[in-house]
Structures are given as C-alpha cells and as structure tokens.
Scaffold this motif. Structure first.
Motif, PDB file in Angstrom:
ATOM      1  N   ILE A  32       0.800  -1.257   0.128  1.00 54.82           N
ATOM      2  CA  ILE A  32      -0.053  -0.038  -0.055  1.00 54.82           C
ATOM      3  C   ILE A  32       0.872   1.268   0.032  1.00 54.82           C
ATOM      4  N   THR A  33       0.640   2.233  -0.829  1.00 53.06           N
ATOM      5  CA  THR A  33       1.353   3.439  -0.650  1.00 53.06           C
ATOM      6  C   THR A  33       0.459   4.509  -0.303  1.00 53.06           C
ATOM      7  N   SER A  34       0.748   5.698   0.188  1.00 53.65           N
ATOM      8  CA  SER A  34      -0.108   6.834   0.669  1.00 53.65           C
ATOM      9  C   SER A  34      -0.977   7.260  -0.111  1.00 53.65           C
ATOM     10  N   LYS A  35      -0.960   7.119  -1.609  1.00 51.58           N
ATOM     11  CA  LYS A  35      -1.794   7.686  -2.559  1.00 51.58           C
ATOM     12  C   LYS A  35      -2.939   6.674  -2.677  1.00 51.58           C
ATOM     13  N   GLU A  36      -2.893   5.600  -2.224  1.00 49.84           N
ATOM     14  CA  GLU A  36      -3.945   4.628  -2.392  1.00 49.84           C
ATOM     15  C   GLU A  36      -4.831   4.467  -1.215  1.00 49.84           C
ATOM     16  N   LYS A  37      -6.100   4.399  -1.473  1.00 49.95           N
ATOM     17  CA  LYS A  37      -7.040   4.155  -0.025  1.00 49.95           C
ATOM     18  C   LYS A  37      -7.120   2.746   0.480  1.00 49.95           C
ATOM     19  N   VAL A  38      -6.959   2.728   1.811  1.00 50.67           N
ATOM     20  CA  VAL A  38      -7.133   1.337   2.214  1.00 50.67           C
ATOM     21  C   VAL A  38      -8.554   0.956   2.374  1.00 50.67           C
ATOM     22  N   THR A  39      -9.011  -0.066   1.617  1.00 54.50           N
ATOM     23  CA  THR A  39     -10.438  -0.221   1.550  1.00 54.50           C
ATOM     24  C   THR A  39     -10.776  -1.582   2.476  1.00 54.50           C
ATOM     25  N   THR A  40      -9.719  -2.500   2.680  1.00 55.22           N
ATOM     26  CA  THR A  40     -10.003  -3.765   3.499  1.00 55.22           C
ATOM     27  C   THR A  40      -9.506  -3.293   4.912  1.00 55.22           C
ATOM     28  N   GLU A  41      -8.734  -2.499   5.334  1.00 54.81           N
ATOM     29  CA  GLU A  41      -8.240  -2.577   6.566  1.00 54.81           C
ATOM     30  C   GLU A  41      -8.004  -0.991   7.026  1.00 54.81           C
ATOM     31  N   HIS A  42      -8.627  -0.705   8.337  1.00 53.13           N
ATOM     32  CA  HIS A  42      -8.634   0.728   8.954  1.00 53.13           C
ATOM     33  C   HIS A  42      -7.144   0.912   9.647  1.00 53.13           C
ATOM     34  N   TYR A  43      -6.278   1.944   9.194  1.00 53.29           N
ATOM     35  CA  TYR A  43      -5.168   2.350   9.918  1.00 53.29           C
ATOM     36  C   TYR A  43      -5.653   3.711  10.519  1.00 53.29           C
ATOM     37  N   THR A  44      -4.956   4.017  11.692  1.00 57.61           N
ATOM     38  CA  THR A  44      -5.280   5.452  12.457  1.00 57.61           C
ATOM     39  C   THR A  44      -4.453   6.447  12.196  1.00 57.61           C
ATOM     40  N   PHE A  45      -3.693   6.241  11.013  1.00 56.38           N
ATOM     41  CA  PHE A  45      -2.655   7.266  10.769  1.00 56.38           C
ATOM     42  C   PHE A  45      -2.459   7.106   9.035  1.00 56.38           C
TER      43      PHE A  45
END
Length: 389
Positions: A32-45
């Motif tokens: 995952i890079t910072s330009k992609e949306k995390v769709t399957t996992e939630h990160y708090t940062f």
C-alpha cells in the motif's frame, strides 16, 4: 555519563519491496502506498509518501503465527539498513500506535516491523485476548528473527521500540537477546508491577491477597463453564475497599466528571482518533485470569544485562505513568537516557506527532546502530585528533 533530557518541542516535521530468505514471507499483493485508499483495513494514521507497507507473517518459538506490517523506505541505496521491531500499547493492534511509530521511523530511513502480539489482533494463538509476559517477550525476539532475514536489513543493526505496556517486554527481550543492539520505550508501563501492585504500588498486602484469591477462584469458574471469562486486567478497589469487576477495559460512554486518565484513554481508543475493531481496549477486555502470570513474572528483572547496549526511556512530563520510566532509569546500567516531553501526558505519546520526539528517536538509533565501517571511520578520526592530526 548519565543523561536526562527535557525536550522543548514546538513542532516535528512529519516527514521497494524486500524479500526474506525463509517462508512464510511478504504478501506482495497487499503493498500500500500513501496515494491509495485502504479499503479492507483501517489504519489510524496516514501512510507516509516516503514509505511502502507490506503484510507479513512469521512464527515465534512456540509455533504461534505473528501478524505484522513491514515498512520500507522507498529511497534506499545498495547498503543494507538498520531495522526496528515495534509493538504496543498493551491491548492495541499494529494499525494503531505501533504502526504509526513504524511509519515515522521508516520515513527516517529504517526498515521497521510493527506486530500484533500473540493472541491479539491478526496474530494467532488460542485463547484469544489472553496476555503472557513470557510469550509477549518472545514475540519481540521472533520479530528479530524475521527482520534479520529481510534482504535490505543489516542484521547486526537491529533495535526495538516498546510502547506503553509492551515496553516492559521490549526491555526484557533485550536483557537476554543480544541481537537487539538498542532499545527505546515510550510511555512505559510495567505490566507486572501494575497488575500485581496497582498504580504507584497502591495495593495493600491484604488487597494483593484478595486479587490473587479472586484470580484463583476464577480458574474454577472457567473450568466449570468451559470458556474463559473476560475481566479487568488491573483490578481496582472502590472507596469502600471493595474489589471492582468488569468485562470491558473502557466503558461504552465516558461518564460525567470522569477521571482524567480514563478520559485520556477513552479519547484515544473509543473515538475515531484511535479506535480499531480488533483492539482489545477499543471494544472488549482481556481474559479475567490474565494477571496471574504477571504476578509471577517480574518484567526487566535482569535489566542491567542490557548494558553496554543503550536504553532510551521517553515519558510525558504530565503522564500518570512517568514513574515507571524514572524507576527503570534508576535501575538500568549505562548507557541510558531519560527523555521527558513537556506538556505531554501518557496517551499523547501514542499518536501526537507534534509531541513525539521522532527526531530524537532517529538520532538515538542512528548513533547506536552504526555500521562497522562507520565505527571504524569514527575511531580513526578520533585517533587522528588525539595524535594532533
């Protein structure tokens, strides 16, 4: 030389793939890079644009599968890099504070690994939500096993960071695992001391005995019921001296005029700021009998064995837990450093990037995780100066 540093922090600048040599290894389909949306996992940062993140798994010596995220600097030369293994807080998951620390340190040039301890998060182990001081300590060494096999890592330059309740396990691991060349803690909690003696050693001897009897009797109930009940891992007593029991670490809603410490934890774990559905502290509790092992297993009992490898202890100036770091600092052998962050409480050091001294952490590990080539060059420079050159 003893060093106690008080930081004046106005603001801090938030600033390819690796393949290890054994199985199981990096799941490259989940980079995952910072330009992609995390769709399957939630990160708090937010992931740094200087970093890539990969899901990995490895086993500890008990055969439990540990789930982790491997963070790699995007820009790196041909020379292998220093690495850091990171976990905590107690009851948190890698998508929370430990991941944030891994992300920030990777942006500063380290290969980092944030992992879920056994029995929690995405890591394996049954029964769920049980904590073991022994196995959690082992998890740090297992993380060192793994990261030392990553091609881009110099296995002679590995450090550890423990946050909150996992700090004691990081120190304990370093006291017997010499592959950990430097160790830092943030908002340290000694979970053995906390569970067996309460905050600031507040239990009377009678109360300690009451808690021990409660835990012992709970084992009969669990055996009879065929499952492990949840309970408070730090068992309090009310103003009348009666033991308080519960099945959640934090309440569903914050009570009016809540204790400031409870309010600080609630603000992190129970709000969008730090909530994660796999975090024990966000939704549930530990097994009620979890404290038993911590009564028997004093953390960092051999802390003097870390020396001559260095220790850095970071605590908030206003943290209710500050005394843990100060007491460990007194017990530890040189080299050691205590860093007090002004205007910070315990929970501030979970995610307040404007307060967490990441630059200080980077300097600490850069200084103490040097390459042999760098050490030789510095020694030669020092000899030259001594000879008047």
């Amino acid at each position: 030389m003893k060093r106690i540093t008080v930081l004046v922090v106005a603001s801090l600048l938030v600033l390819g793939q690796a393949h290890a040599q054994t199985k199981p290894r990096v799941k490259t389909d989940k980079t995952i890079t910072s330009k992609e949306k995390v769709t399957t996992e939630h990160y708090t940062f937010q992931l740094s644009d200087k970093v890539t993140r990969q899901e990995v798994t490895f086993k500890n010596r008990y055969g439990i599968t540990i789930a982790a995220d491997l963070y790699l600097p995007k820009r790196r030369g041909n020379e292998p890099l220093a690495a850091l293994v990171i976990s905590g807080p107690f009851g948190a998951v890698k998508e929370q504070s430990s991941g944030l620390y891994a992300n920030e340190m990777a942006a500063r040039g380290f290969v980092t690994l944030a992992f879920d301890p056994s029995f929690t998060g995405e890591s394996g182990g049954e029964v769920r939500n049980v904590a073991s001081p022994d196995i959690y300590t082992e998890d740090f060494s297992a993380a060192v096993d793994y990261i030392g096999l990553v091609e881009s890592v110099d296995r002679s330059r590995i450090g550890a960071i423990g946050i909150c309740g996992l700090s004691g396990m990081a120190l304990t691991a370093a006291s017997s695992d010499t592959r950990i060349k430097a160790v830092a803690t943030a908002s340290m909690y000694d979970m053995s001391r906390s569970m067996s003696r309460s905050h600031k050693d507040g239990y009377t001897l009678e109360q300690r005995m009451q808690v021990m009897d409660y835990l012992s009797q709970q084992r009969w109930e669990d055996a009879e019921n065929g499952h492990y009940a949840l309970g408070l891992h730090e068992v309090p007593f009310d103003e009348n001296g009666k033991m308080v029991k519960g099945k959640r670490v934090l309440p569903e809603a914050l009570p009016k005029e809540a204790d400031p410490v409870l309010a600080a934890f609630f603000d992190y774990y129970r709000t969008p700021r730090g909530f994660h559905p796999r975090s024990i502290n966000s939704l549930t509790a530990w097994t009620a009998t979890t404290p038993m092992a911590f009564f028997n297993f004093p953390m960092a009992a051999n802390i003097e064995m870390i020396s001559p490898r260095p220790i850095m202890l970071i605590a908030g100036e206003n943290a209710h837990s500050r005394y843990y770091s100060e007491d460990v600092y007194k017990r530890a052998s040189e080299p050691k450093e205590l860093v007090l962050v002004p205007n910070a409480d315990h929970v501030d050091l979970y995610d307040r990037t404007e307060l967490i001294p990441f630059g200080k952490l980077a300097s600490f590990f850069n200084d103490h995780l040097k390459t042999a080539k760098t050490d030789q060059a510095e020694k030669a420079k020092g000899n030259g100066s001594a000879n008047g050159k």
